[in-house]
Scaffold this motif. Sequence first.
Motif, PDB file in Angstrom:
ATOM      1  N   VAL A   1       1.997  10.945   0.357  1.00  9.06           N
ATOM      2  CA  VAL A   1       2.744  12.176   0.648  1.00  9.06           C
ATOM      3  C   VAL A   1       3.718  11.990   1.810  1.00  9.06           C
ATOM      4  CG1 VAL A   1       2.609  14.632   1.177  1.00  9.06           C
ATOM      5  CG2 VAL A   1       0.846  13.579  -0.242  1.00  9.06           C
ATOM      6  N   ASN A   2       3.253  11.379   2.904  1.00  4.70           N
ATOM      7  CA  ASN A   2       4.141  11.238   4.074  1.00  4.70           C
ATOM      8  C   ASN A   2       3.583  10.175   5.002  1.00  4.70           C
ATOM      9  OD1 ASN A   2       5.893  11.509   6.179  1.00  4.70           O
ATOM     10  ND2 ASN A   2       5.600  13.708   6.487  1.00  4.70           N
ATOM     11  N   HIS A   3       4.082   8.953   4.876  1.00  6.58           N
ATOM     12  CA  HIS A   3       3.504   7.866   5.664  1.00  6.58           C
ATOM     13  C   HIS A   3       3.693   8.071   7.165  1.00  6.58           C
ATOM     14  CE1 HIS A   3       7.683   6.467   5.790  1.00  6.58           C
ATOM     15  NE2 HIS A   3       7.337   5.679   6.763  1.00  6.58           N
ATOM     16  N   ARG A   4       4.688   8.894   7.545  1.00  4.79           N
ATOM     17  CA  ARG A   4       4.912   9.131   8.983  1.00  4.79           C
ATOM     18  C   ARG A   4       3.713   9.815   9.631  1.00  4.79           C
ATOM     19  NH1 ARG A   4       8.493  10.892   6.108  1.00  4.79           N
ATOM     20  NH2 ARG A   4      10.479   9.805   5.786  1.00  4.79           N
ATOM     21  N   GLU A   5       2.988  10.612   8.848  1.00  2.00           N
ATOM     22  CA  GLU A   5       1.839  11.333   9.406  1.00  2.00           C
ATOM     23  C   GLU A   5       0.510  10.672   9.021  1.00  2.00           C
ATOM     24  OE1 GLU A   5       2.034  15.540   8.723  1.00  2.00           O
ATOM     25  OE2 GLU A   5       4.112  15.676   9.398  1.00  2.00           O
ATOM     26  N   ALA A   6       0.575   9.509   8.361  1.00  2.22           N
ATOM     27  CA  ALA A   6      -0.671   8.824   7.981  1.00  2.22           C
ATOM     28  C   ALA A   6      -1.352   8.245   9.211  1.00  2.22           C
ATOM     29  CB  ALA A   6      -0.363   7.719   6.977  1.00  2.22           C
TER      30      ALA A   6
ATOM     31  N   ALA B   1       6.119   0.785  10.292  1.00  2.00           N
ATOM     32  CA  ALA B   1       7.373   0.019  10.237  1.00  2.00           C
ATOM     33  C   ALA B   1       7.466  -0.741   8.909  1.00  2.00           C
ATOM     34  CB  ALA B   1       7.457  -0.945  11.409  1.00  2.00           C
ATOM     35  N   MET B   2       6.340  -1.289   8.477  1.00  2.00           N
ATOM     36  CA  MET B   2       6.292  -1.991   7.187  1.00  2.00           C
ATOM     37  C   MET B   2       6.693  -1.047   6.042  1.00  2.00           C
ATOM     38  SD  MET B   2       2.821  -3.568   5.408  1.00  2.00           S
ATOM     39  CE  MET B   2       2.145  -1.934   4.954  1.00  2.00           C
ATOM     40  N   LEU B   3       6.191   0.179   6.087  1.00  2.00           N
ATOM     41  CA  LEU B   3       6.516   1.138   5.018  1.00  2.00           C
ATOM     42  C   LEU B   3       7.946   1.658   5.137  1.00  2.00           C
ATOM     43  CD1 LEU B   3       3.109   3.040   4.695  1.00  2.00           C
ATOM     44  CD2 LEU B   3       3.989   1.128   3.322  1.00  2.00           C
ATOM     45  N   ASP B   4       8.455   1.806   6.350  1.00  2.00           N
ATOM     46  CA  ASP B   4       9.876   2.174   6.505  1.00  2.00           C
ATOM     47  C   ASP B   4      10.761   1.150   5.795  1.00  2.00           C
ATOM     48  OD1 ASP B   4       9.402   4.419   8.071  1.00  2.00           O
ATOM     49  OD2 ASP B   4       9.663   3.368   9.974  1.00  2.00           O
ATOM     50  N   PHE B   5      10.458  -0.116   6.021  1.00  2.00           N
ATOM     51  CA  PHE B   5      11.245  -1.180   5.392  1.00  2.00           C
ATOM     52  C   PHE B   5      11.078  -1.148   3.873  1.00  2.00           C
ATOM     53  CE2 PHE B   5      11.982  -5.514   3.876  1.00  2.00           C
ATOM     54  CZ  PHE B   5      13.122  -5.899   4.554  1.00  2.00           C
TER      55      PHE B   5
ATOM     56  N   LYS C   1      13.061   1.536   2.330  1.00  2.00           N
ATOM     57  CA  LYS C   1      14.495   1.239   2.296  1.00  2.00           C
ATOM     58  C   LYS C   1      14.805   0.277   1.151  1.00  2.00           C
ATOM     59  CE  LYS C   1      18.504   0.073   5.102  1.00  2.00           C
ATOM     60  NZ  LYS C   1      19.044  -0.211   6.453  1.00  2.00           N
ATOM     61  N   VAL C   2      13.962  -0.734   0.954  1.00  2.00           N
ATOM     62  CA  VAL C   2      14.170  -1.636  -0.190  1.00  2.00           C
ATOM     63  C   VAL C   2      14.057  -0.854  -1.502  1.00  2.00           C
ATOM     64  CG1 VAL C   2      13.273  -3.642  -1.442  1.00  2.00           C
ATOM     65  CG2 VAL C   2      13.403  -3.697   1.066  1.00  2.00           C
ATOM     66  N   ALA C   3      13.122   0.069  -1.548  1.00  3.05           N
ATOM     67  CA  ALA C   3      12.916   0.843  -2.784  1.00  3.05           C
ATOM     68  C   ALA C   3      14.104   1.725  -3.122  1.00  3.05           C
ATOM     69  CB  ALA C   3      11.659   1.710  -2.659  1.00  3.05           C
TER      70      ALA C   3
ATOM     71  N   ALA D   1      19.402  -6.085  11.151  1.00  2.00           N
ATOM     72  CA  ALA D   1      18.648  -5.221  12.073  1.00  2.00           C
ATOM     73  C   ALA D   1      17.321  -4.776  11.468  1.00  2.00           C
ATOM     74  CB  ALA D   1      19.494  -3.996  12.442  1.00  2.00           C
ATOM     75  N   ASP D   2      17.266  -4.651  10.164  1.00  2.00           N
ATOM     76  CA  ASP D   2      16.004  -4.272   9.522  1.00  2.00           C
ATOM     77  C   ASP D   2      14.974  -5.389   9.652  1.00  2.00           C
ATOM     78  OD1 ASP D   2      16.884  -1.686   8.407  1.00  2.00           O
ATOM     79  OD2 ASP D   2      18.194  -2.908   7.158  1.00  2.00           O
ATOM     80  N   PHE D   3      15.449  -6.628   9.545  1.00  2.00           N
ATOM     81  CA  PHE D   3      14.537  -7.766   9.751  1.00  2.00           C
ATOM     82  C   PHE D   3      14.061  -7.810  11.204  1.00  2.00           C
ATOM     83  CE2 PHE D   3      14.445 -10.623   6.014  1.00  2.00           C
ATOM     84  CZ  PHE D   3      15.285  -9.916   5.173  1.00  2.00           C
TER      85      PHE D   3
END
Lengths: 193, 193, 193, 193, 193, 193
Positions: free
Chosen positions: F110-115, F123-127, F130-132, F141-143
């Motif tokens: 539902v919302n990884h920011r609040e997991a 950070a892994m899920l943010d990346f 973005k790939v998705a 900068a993403d790396f």
Amino acid sequence: MSTGAISRYPVPELADLPEDIRAKMLEVQEKAGFIPNVFLTLAHRPEEFRAFFAYHDALMLRESGLTKAEREMIVVATSSANDCLYCVVAHGAILRIYAKNPYVADQVAVNHREAQISARQKAMLDFALKVATRSAEIVEADFAALRAHGFSDEDIWDIGAITAFFALSNRMAGLIAMRPNDEFYLLGRVPKK
Amino acid sequence: MSTGAISRYPVPELADLPEDIRAKMLEVQEKAGFIPNVFLTLAHRPEEFRAFFAYHDALMLRESGLTKAEREMIVVATSSANDCLYCVVAHGAILRIYAKNPYVADQVAVNHREAQISARQKAMLDFALKVATRSAEIVEADFAALRAHGFSDEDIWDIGAITAFFALSNRMAGLIAMRPNDEFYLLGRVPKK
Amino acid sequence: MSTGAISRYPVPELADLPEDIRAKMLEVQEKAGFIPNVFLTLAHRPEEFRAFFAYHDALMLRESGLTKAEREMIVVATSSANDCLYCVVAHGAILRIYAKNPYVADQVAVNHREAQISARQKAMLDFALKVATRSAEIVEADFAALRAHGFSDEDIWDIGAITAFFALSNRMAGLIAMRPNDEFYLLGRVPKK
Amino acid sequence: MSTGAISRYPVPELADLPEDIRAKMLEVQEKAGFIPNVFLTLAHRPEEFRAFFAYHDALMLRESGLTKAEREMIVVATSSANDCLYCVVAHGAILRIYAKNPYVADQVAVNHREAQISARQKAMLDFALKVATRSAEIVEADFAALRAHGFSDEDIWDIGAITAFFALSNRMAGLIAMRPNDEFYLLGRVPKK
Amino acid sequence: MSTGAISRYPVPELADLPEDIRAKMLEVQEKAGFIPNVFLTLAHRPEEFRAFFAYHDALMLRESGLTKAEREMIVVATSSANDCLYCVVAHGAILRIYAKNPYVADQVAVNHREAQISARQKAMLDFALKVATRSAEIVEADFAALRAHGFSDEDIWDIGAITAFFALSNRMAGLIAMRPNDEFYLLGRVPKK
Amino acid sequence: MSTGAISRYPVPELADLPEDIRAKMLEVQEKAGFIPNVFLTLAHRPEEFRAFFAYHDALMLRESGLTKAEREMIVVATSSANDCLYCVVAHGAILRIYAKNPYVADQVAVNHREAQISARQKAMLDFALKVATRSAEIVEADFAALRAHGFSDEDIWDIGAITAFFALSNRMAGLIAMRPNDEFYLLGRVPKK
């Protein structure tokens, strides 16, 4: 409106055009070897034709801190963001010729971040794409980012104004389903004989 | 570039302008009682100024199947989709005056679906908003929908071309942070004395 | 449901309403000179009406670090992001009155970045617009940005909660096609006699 | 504001709360076996708490053409569109219980088009999601589509108003990072002993 | 990771590769005259390399109701929607060769609606683009639209599966910044000598 | 294609399958107690089935700097961004089991920011997200952001490649309306007996 047409609207015969417009067409034909369809299709409305090309020439032919190739990069990148077939194909050709580079137009059209252009040129295209898609969000920080790459305020006007002009141009092309001339697809891809 | 300015760019003094541009400004001042900031701010580049207004006048002053109020509705609705402060405020005023209706501009700016305008005018604005935001997706069915409301193909060109021109205009206004004159906010809201 | 109606749903007669609701309407009529349509149209469901206005008053009338004008800025900016005709027009009027400023409502509705408001108020609206459109993405950094402008955590609750309440309000207005009273369009634009 | 907290804001002790609010909490605790965090966290502002639950109860407890399970489907589908962790988890539990179906909540949260629900319920959720995300675009045709499935206009108000209320609720949860109670995750997934 | 590289990751030497992978590369080099960078860059992970090309060949080389040119149209159109430089340039070349048409790749990449392809092929690309960008919204009506153009259910699987495979491929190319070989840009644009 | 089916396409009988595919199914059935529908439904095309699972295993079973739970987090978060019912439900179960945590799958979906996961995992899920959703915008900068959390370049390949593979998987599931087995919904939510 037939399939295969170069416009959804009637395309005037050269013989039927006002003298100044016919002269402009013959001039470009002399130079390019063919008449780009943007001339033929927009001539349906002579007064708008005149304003369109006056505006175009004011931006694309003026003295500027941007090279002619850089100005065409802006056209190709923002026209691709607008999915404009005519402008991507026609100005892609012009970009290849000005840049003397057979790869850069496709790179800038698909993904300028991976194009083999300078960091300065990528910043220029970031700004142009923001003007193209979210111009109301342009803030001082966007100007600062370009100044850090050595762009003057007049250069920034050029970037923004070229983007704005092709926002118009892309929408006219979409409206009338303007078809690119076959010649454009290959121009600038092979060494001139 | 100071806060409070009407543009991020220098605004020329009337005295310093080419004669034709100054004449155009004095003419509009005579008629409106003030000089709209679009004239003052774009005069920073005289050649672009001339092309801009030639284009504007070709579209907005020509004989057309669209009334002048309908043309301004297109400007207000599409400029609002682009969040363009200058165009919404200035052309909202012009729309109120042409339509002799103090409500229609705000309605069209916020949500044309709930505006008190005709079904024909709503269809016109649906098309204009598609040209403004997704012009590459314009297909024959979009033309058919307008023809069903009695629009001719020349009327449809007008709708699309006005939208295209203000796509340019909105982006120029965003680029330079063009400020609307205070006078526009109230124009057309109260009966003229 | 007729065109010209102020709601897609039946609007009750004052005489048929529960006493507390009629009293609230007469009170606002006394104060404003007319009954805003939000009262008349939501009275279709008395229990929801009571909760709606209890919530509204809890947020908009409480002591707060935000001025009443600032609270209305939040309403206008976020309602405009939701294209809500009723709320933009009605709360635009209230904002003009509280701010004693005939320009600010249109500026905030179209593009708060170019509005003549303080940097603190722009940060407030940035936050409100994020709550309005992407509330799941609110992170600590968003709070930090507001605290840097002097907002307390209770002020931030106010900003977020007002935005949340009008997220409800905008959707109710869209659902029933709530029409703004004609009076709102001009309110606060001309000096009170 | 510590990690692990159930809110970004202070959570009051039961003993410190106004009598009516404490009573409401004890009542829900009696019934559910625990106090849902929405009660504890929103009690930070008693007046808003009262309006929130009055509104909630007016919509969710009233007589309606929608079953209680259908109302919870609306909550789960639209809260998922808003990425609201609290509402998806808590109301997912309630939906499973009302529907006596351990699968439906996850289905409706992820993709209602593939959920094992009726065509009527899918139409209901299509409408709810439009109110949740593009309420200004609701037109008569949307009402017609629901009437074709047997929904009355009062049922449609319920669908829209529940969606509107949870638009508020989702944004409050995002603002304060409301954490769902651990109990909700499993509720309704295994047969009650 | 140097500019000018064909990948953000190390690219193995042919001599260091497992035999089966080197053989595959030499085979494609024999046929095409050069080794496409997708082979060299993905060989960084031999096991993934094998699965990638096994999947690719299963879809692109099988007997199908779609011609090889049509399959490449799907690749080009969906890769362009994902702004994937490698896939648009490399598969654009393959499309031009299979279709014996120097124009179709650019047309399909920029705007398939204006491409000179059949209505059946446009419907195929409409479906592919929906799978590429909103696959959760695929419903029976989307299948019906393709069947009306004569596509079998197995053909539709092909359309969807090719789109799905290049959704993977486009993301891998973006991840590693895969650079297209210079050779691709011109392939299929001029008659083979 | 019947409602209630686990796929829009025919599902082969075990007895009719090639030996290697039947063996793989019996192996997973032995281990899990049931055959996940992804095996049954993709077996419609044996060659694609083999490539699919070879790719899957190459990514999900290899030695990696990411734990198996972290890899499943990537699957759940990106599949939820794609609204893929099968993958969210099935891989949610696997994530709960690997993480020995009955809450994390719903939180990440539902919302990884609040997991309740580490900053490194966010950070892994943010990346991954973005790939998705915008893989063409991945820049150095993403790396750098991931390296700052201790991820190696090979770990980053894993994050990106898993995301890419499930971009494929999600689209296949949407294409065929793949239904999750009922068993997945409860797996990992209650302690194993």
